[in-house]
Design an enzyme around this catalytic site. Sequence first.
Site, PDB file in Angstrom:
ATOM      1  N   GLY A 143     -68.738 -34.151 -29.135  1.00 21.85           N
ATOM      2  CA  GLY A 143     -67.786 -33.090 -29.428  1.00 21.85           C
ATOM      3  C   GLY A 143     -68.098 -31.785 -28.737  1.00 21.85           C
ATOM      4  O   GLY A 143     -67.376 -30.804 -28.918  1.00 21.85           O
ATOM      5  N   SER A 195     -65.059 -39.473 -28.531  1.00 24.63           N
ATOM      6  CA  SER A 195     -66.502 -39.548 -28.309  1.00 24.63           C
ATOM      7  C   SER A 195     -66.849 -40.716 -27.386  1.00 24.63           C
ATOM      8  O   SER A 195     -66.396 -41.839 -27.589  1.00 24.63           O
ATOM      9  CB  SER A 195     -67.223 -39.718 -29.650  1.00 24.63           C
ATOM     10  OG  SER A 195     -68.603 -39.870 -29.454  1.00 24.63           O
ATOM     11  N   SER A 196     -67.652 -40.444 -26.347  1.00 23.93           N
ATOM     12  CA  SER A 196     -68.112 -41.513 -25.449  1.00 23.93           C
ATOM     13  C   SER A 196     -69.171 -42.333 -26.186  1.00 23.93           C
ATOM     14  O   SER A 196     -70.196 -41.802 -26.585  1.00 23.93           O
ATOM     15  CB  SER A 196     -68.719 -40.912 -24.175  1.00 23.93           C
ATOM     16  OG  SER A 196     -67.761 -40.184 -23.463  1.00 23.93           O
TER      17      SER A 196
END
Length: 1059
Positions: A143, A195-196
């Site tokens: 984030g 989010s990765s």
Amino acid sequence: MEKTWLVIHALVFSCVCAPAPIQSLEERCDRILRNMEASLTARDRVGIQDFVLLDAYTSESAFLDNLRKRFHENLIYTYIGTLLVSVNPYKELDIYSKKQMDTYMGVNFFELPPHIYALADNVFRTMQSEYSNHFILISGESGAGKTEASKKILQFYAVSCPRTRLLNNVRDRLLLSNPVLEAFGNAKTLKNNNSSRFGKYMDIQFDHQGGAVGGHILSYLLEKSRVVHQNHGERNFHIFYQLVEGGEDELLRWLGLERNCKNYRYLVQGSCAKVSSINDKSDWRTVRKALSVIDFSESETEQLFGIIASVLHLGNLEFAADAQGYATLNNNQQLHWVSKLLGIPNKVLQTGLTHRKIEAKTEEVLSPFSVDHAVYARDALAKAIYGRTFNWLVSKINESLANMDSSRKTVIGLLDIYGFEVFNVNSFEQFCINYCNEKLQQLFIQLTLKSEQEEYEMEGIEWEPVPYFNNKIICDLVEEKFKGIISFLDEECLRPGDATDLTFLQKMEEKIAGHPHFVTHKLADQKMRKTLERGDFRLLHYAGEVTYCVVGFLDKNNDLLYRNGKEVMQQSKNAIIKHCFPADEPDSKKRPETVVTQFKNSLVGLTEILTSKEPWYVRCIKPNEAKQPGQFDDVLVRHQVKYLGLMEHLRVRRAGFAYRRKYELFLQRYKALCPDTWPNWKGTAAEGVRCLIKHLGYKPDEYKMGRTKIFIRHPRTLFATEDAFQVCKHKLATSIQAKYKGYRVKEEFLKQREAATRIENCWRGLMAKRERERRAWAVKVIKKFIKGFMTRNQPACVDNSEYLAYVRQSYLTRLNKHLPKTVLQKDAWLTPPPIMKEASWLLQKIYVRYMVRKYIRGITPQRKLQLQLKLQTSSMFKGKKENYPISVCRPFVDTRITLEDINTKILQMIHHEHIKYSVPVVKYDRNGFRPRFRQLIFTQEAAYLVEETKIKQRIDYTSLRGVSVSSLSDNFLILHVTCDDSKQKGDLVLQCEHLFEALTKLSVIADKQNCIKVAQDSVRFDIQPGREGFIDFKSGQESMVYRAKNGHLMVESTRAKSR
């Protein structure tokens, strides 16, 4: 006003102090205003743009205060040397436009305010000039904006790099690989909606001209467990929701899917299938477009979506226990779709999901699963399918980005990797992520110290050892062979017997008890034991303490897929699955490497890649947990500053000298402070700087002179120099401004004078030429006019045709302006020339008809009636009675006495005859000629002479013999009536002011037009039968009525004036 003068002074001064390409005044002003943020005089309002210049550089509070100041001014970027700190603003800022990109292209790194474009441009230019490889490490917690930062860098290179058709294809594929990887590798978590859930390293390859010609992507530790399980408030990977929500109806029918995420067990565990800020339909269209650009064939795309759908169907498979407690499949419909989409026979798939293959010496037997084992096998298969498909997807993207040219290329790498994670419950994934961050921090400190030491050595400055925390002790605790946590975890996973998560914890307590960075519930003191559960262990990382729960460590590390599960997948007819589960895969009798070992090895490979390149850093910070703009949570930011190692990095950068700058740049900026160096220094830049700092009074311990740079130890020294420069700048600006204005005005005057002379010469020549042409034309016209005039009366010919045409046009033009206004203006028509006589006669005739027609059309019915009455009057009196012309202009009215003015009794007596007209008159007695005021009323049948309430005389129109009037201007009329006996009254002698109106009305009502006579001198009338009287008329000086001596009534009237 003061700000305006500052800008003007800065503009004038910069013209002399800073060599730059020629720019317009507006562009220069814009650039000065942009540099206001960079000005050190504004540091109290916007903070310092480089933390290296922070006085209290060891204070976390001062660091946070500077970061907060800039954040509240929407200045989200700050430097620590060449490291870029980025704070997520959680709102759109107008700092990423094409204009901004152009501003930062080719500009010195510290010339403009901090920006990610400045970093990207500096990396690119350094790569080109030094022909070396570089990488940009982007880190921060979920984030914080890592993915966005990576996108901005890619977009900058897409715009700034040279363009050809081939390079445009590569650029498009590089850009569009992002949404594809985000769809398959990103998910909504509690901290970030995008989010990765994997680490990504992308190499961008450039040719010798700086064009992007290829790329390569490496992925690390995809969070496969998310496929089968999500915490509350989180989602599975984006691609599942995009397919269900955005997929075409025909595609969903072919995949056996319904447009409702709640129907799939793998998509509802987090209880937030739909998120307001995520548009799955729009993202689906983006992914579809990206796949086509990246060269995915239609067949590959269908097979890829088939695999995604098969994972959803797998999650809906349900198992029940038979009589013996073994697992059986209930919903054959879901199994049918998995079988169809993966191209595996139904029976083979069912067996693979409910049985395990066991080798017993020379034979293999199938052992049925319990329900719990079957669910585990199903989830393991789903994770394996998705994980291997993701790896295939990355390989496919790499194929489309591959550069076929074998010549040497320079590379810029982008490392977008998970940041340090600390949750309420930290598991195996957080352990791996934080281990990765420890390794990167170790590399970061080493490379930073190395670059600092190399710069000092290159400049000939003595290197001063820098105290810093070396986290090698923590890395060794985790990864040391035979003695580290990873080794103990692998041993527990591989050893025979009943190994559990707790036995792994016990082993760590036995082997590494007493380590200063490791503690468990058993090893902790009484106070710390209250904060630890029995299944927890705590590591003291460089960024702080993290408590891990060992539950699930062994299962997640094993990530085992039963051997017959692989064999089932190898029978698939789906080309992608066949590639992911090859038939020639090594025999699985040998246990595969565990997840943590694979991750450790990949980190080793990543470290080798990074150490071979020049490092650049972007540290991303999340200002608050609520994702709200304008909120700055000090506690949260302080925590991130700590685990990102920013204070550590600042201490390394500030350990020696806070500020360093090349001699040329330093002298160029501050040479105005010394009379010897201003305005132009003749010697070398180093000698000029030495002369300058001697004049400024620098103390020996405040600076060092390197080979190409000056090193200043304390920021206060630089600030004092900058403040002195700001004071000096205004004095110099005034002087420079005066000379510059004089020079420009003189130059402008000389230019204008030269231009005026040239224009004057050209204008005079042009005017002379035009005058000659005008005169030649005038001579020609005059000759023609004279010839035409001389032959005007001859038949039309070449000589007089134009003249005659002119005469016609001139006459018609004059006639148009002098047309008669009324029909009565007969003499107003212009006299025509001989050639126009016939035409003029016809035009006059037409115009008169037009005027008459126009006049007639404009007459109203009332006006027409009025004219008809006037015409009647004219026929009776025109040329006969002297005062007739005066009456012509006086309009007639319907009556002169209203019904209200007639007595009611009279009205009652005569109302049946319909009153047509009434007028006041003076009646003269027949005997004595005394005047009496009466009312004369004309009805449809008779005329009445009325005195108030009495009818004095009624005259039937049939008995009316005639009416006599004189030819003079008096108003007398005599009504002659028929008298059959002596009792009847005789003729009436009346005087009426409205004589012509009354007689005209009478002639129309009684139809007596021919009975009205105009007498010349006297009129005879009957007083009564047998008696007659006379009225004599004559003209006099005044009007009088009297009885003459001869007994006649004498009427004397004045002459009427002619009109």
